[in-house]
Design an enzyme around this catalytic site. Structure first.
Site, PDB file in Angstrom:
ATOM      1  N   ASP A 221       1.804   2.955   4.054  1.00  0.00           N
ATOM      2  CA  ASP A 221       1.875   4.101   3.137  1.00  0.00           C
ATOM      3  C   ASP A 221       3.285   4.685   3.154  1.00  0.00           C
ATOM      4  O   ASP A 221       3.694   5.285   4.144  1.00  0.00           O
ATOM      5  CB  ASP A 221       0.848   5.142   3.591  1.00  0.00           C
TER       6      ASP A 221
ATOM      7  N   HIS B  90      -3.002   1.384  -7.358  1.00  0.00           N
ATOM      8  CA  HIS B  90      -2.270   2.598  -7.035  1.00  0.00           C
ATOM      9  C   HIS B  90      -0.768   2.441  -7.256  1.00  0.00           C
ATOM     10  O   HIS B  90      -0.127   3.327  -7.846  1.00  0.00           O
ATOM     11  CB  HIS B  90      -2.548   2.995  -5.578  1.00  0.00           C
TER      12      HIS B  90
END
Lengths: 200, 406
Positions: B226, B322
């Site tokens: 991330d 995403h």
């Protein structure tokens, strides 16, 4: 007690000078924060002393008293003796020590001969120990405000320290003769023969 | 850039010296105890690295620390609301007190009137970063409120709870040791209570210091790498995206060398996420779980190929993935993420903290695209949201926020 208590008359004298210089707004003046600016000749005791990490406990005016803490640092090879202090925010300033009272609880009382800062030494002013007591406060001392206090040494030299006011829960030792820092608690039992002897 | 001078001075120096000493020691002392110990698999001859608790990050500088600073292992975000009586002068007093506390504590020194001074002695890379909510700036100078300072526009997927939103003053406290965070937070909160009350507190954690090589991209609690596309601190790209240039309205000059911070509490439905198989998880993001590389191949930091299609003619990185939805054709629409994981009795998720120069131009368009379509929305939900103006850093005689009073 052969000697008269030296602190009170000197403090009174300096109060007058302090009031004239700073008025009652000393707390609002911006200072450089903690450093002491020597005003006397280089050989004077005041010139050798700096005050590190000075601060004053926040209290509302109605509490009447609070204290200045920090570390007195002597950068000279000569002993220095702090004998009095004054500030525009308090009517009376005393040098205090904390001792064990008759009932075993700590009590504070004026320190007879002032605070001695040994040659190249340090002298801590801390809650529960030696401190500079500001009494008869004329205004609230609010966190983050700055208070200027003038320190006078045995040779008559003076220096000024600027101390921020900080929120602090401790420092509630009772005062011989009644009263305490900040909280206004009066532990009572301490104001007996001991106090009379001390001031005699 | 003094503010991000990551002054690991003593530690790094000792480490280098230790390495040199180890080399010399190995050459000179082959025999005797050294051999015996080596043979026995005992202690290596090298001097141990000094504890990282002594590491400090400079507080003073052009920018506040805690932004370009490599993220420490632990963070606490504390949002305060100013009391009604805290006027402009009181805000100034508060900020002076807190800056002084932060300057001392981050240097490994006790704060003034610190009742637990020993807890300050090993700061472990402590940083304290201040952010101002709309309420604080209005209290000091209503003309200085940036257009973007306030609640974000409404997003359809958000399920915001008031208990995690807003705040007049944010304290971001980070360190590699949770005790350092705790003590600093305690000291700062004590010095705030005459002026403000705590609105919310969010705790966050990353991998422990030293658990992974420095610079490794974090993994969130869904297991995803991330933050791969973060701009690199110290680069012109980072400076352009993160540091405010003082423009954007007459009143915004005070923010020059500052930034803007969006803090979002993002809850993860890990029980539902458990039901998804690994290919499904990778398609939701568009990256491989193993190393964070785009599904179109290469390594973690290689560019995804959004045009690539599979054998059946579908995009390798799906339309709903995403990373496709987060990406803008406009390179100015990027942010710097400095997020932390959270986990408490109510659940787990991400304390999403993102810095940028302009929230409206950078964060908002990204979030609009994600709000419209992002398969991850099935498992993640924003339950808290707050925006803060981050003032520039200050010098040793100043305080953070002084430019607002100029």
């Amino acid at each position: 007690m052969a000697r008269p208590h030296p602190a009170l008359p000197l403090a009174a004298a300096f109060l007058a000078a302090g009031a004239a210089l700073t008025g009652c707004g000393a707390g609002a003046a911006a200072g450089s924060g903690g450093g002491a600016a020597p005003e006397a000749s280089p050989s004077a005791q005041a010139a050798a002393i700096t005050v590190e990490d000075a601060w004053v406990k926040a209290v509302p005016a109605e509490d009447g008293m609070t204290a200045l803490f920090g570390v007195l640092v002597n950068d000279s090879g000569q002993e220095a003796r702090l004998v009095a202090a004054a500030t525009g925010v308090a009517g009376t300033v005393e040098l205090h020590e904390v001792v064990t009272g008759d009932d075993g609880n700590p009590v504070m009382r004026p320190k007879e001969d002032g605070f001695v800062i040994g040659a190249n030494g340090r002298h801590a002013l801390e809650p529960g120990a030696d401190h500079i007591m500001l009494m008869e406060l004329g205004e609230d001392l609010e966190p983050g405000q700055e208070v200027e206090v003038e320190l006078e040494f045995a040779d008559g030299s003076t220096t000024e320290v600027t101390a921020p006011v900080k929120d602090f829960a401790g420092g509630e030792e009772s005062y011989e003769g009644g009263g305490s820092h900040g909280g206004g608690h009066d532990h009572g039992g301490a104001e007996g023969a001991d106090g009379a002897e001390d001031h005699g | 850039m003094p503010a991000r001078a990551d002054s690991s001075g003593p530690s790094r120096r000792n480490l280098l010296l230790g390495g040199a000493a180890a080399g010399a020691g190995a050459a000179a002392l082959v025999g005797g105890d050294a051999l015996l110990r080596a043979a026995g698999g005992g202690e290596p001859a090298a001097a141990p690295e000094p504890p990282f608790g002594g590491r400090t990050v400079a507080f003073h500088g052009r920018h506040q620390a805690g932004i370009a600073t490599p993220p420490q292992a632990h963070a606490r975000f504390i949002a305060l609301d100013l009391e009604g009586g805290t006027d402009r002068g009181a805000v100034r007093r508060l900020l002076r007190l807190l800056s002084d506390d932060a300057a001392r504590l981050t240097a490994g020194e006790a704060a003034l009137a610190d009742t637990e001074p020993e807890l300050a002695h090993d700061p472990a890379g402590l940083t304290v970063t201040f952010g101002f909510g709309r309420g604080l700036v209005e209290r000091v100078d209503p003309a200085a409120v940036p257009e973007w300072l306030g609640p974000l526009p409404e997003f359809g997927r958000d399920r915001l709870s008031e208990r995690w939103c807003g705040g007049d003053l944010l304290l971001q406290v980070c360190a590699d040791d949770p005790v350092s965070v705790s003590h600093a937070a305690r000291m700062l909160t004590k010095d705030s209570r005459a002026f403000a009350r705590v609105r919310w507190v969010q705790e966050g954690f990353r991998r422990a210091r030293g658990a992974q090589p420095a610079g490794a991209t974090m993994r969130n609690l869904m297991g995803q790498v991330d933050g791969t596309t973060n701009p690199a601190p110290g680069t012109p790209d980072f400076a352009d995206l993160v540091w405010h240039r003082g423009g954007g309205g007459a009143g915004a000059a005070w923010l020059r060398h500052g930034s803007a911070l969006v803090v979002r509490r993002i809850a993860m439905d890990l029980d539902e996420w458990d039901r998804l198989d690994r290919p499904g998880r990778e398609e939701a993001v568009g990256r491989r779980l193993s190393d964070g590389a785009p599904l179109t191949g290469g390594g973690e930091h290689d560019e995804p190929d959004f045009e690539a299609v599979g054998a059946l003619g579908f995009p390798v990185i799906p339309e709903y993935a995403h990373i496709r939805r987060a990406r803008s054709a406009d390179p100015a629409e990027r942010i710097f993420r400095r997020a932390y994981n959270y986990e408490d009795t109510e659940g787990a998720g991400l304390v999403f903290a993102a810095f940028q120069a302009d929230v409206t131009r950078q964060f908002v368009p990204i979030q609009r695209r994600l709000d419209e379509l992002d398969l991850l929305n099935e498992w993640v939900t924003a339950i808290g949201s707050a925006v803060f103006a981050v003032p520039p850093g200050c010098g040793p005689d100043g305080f953070v926020g002084e430019t607002l009073f100029a």
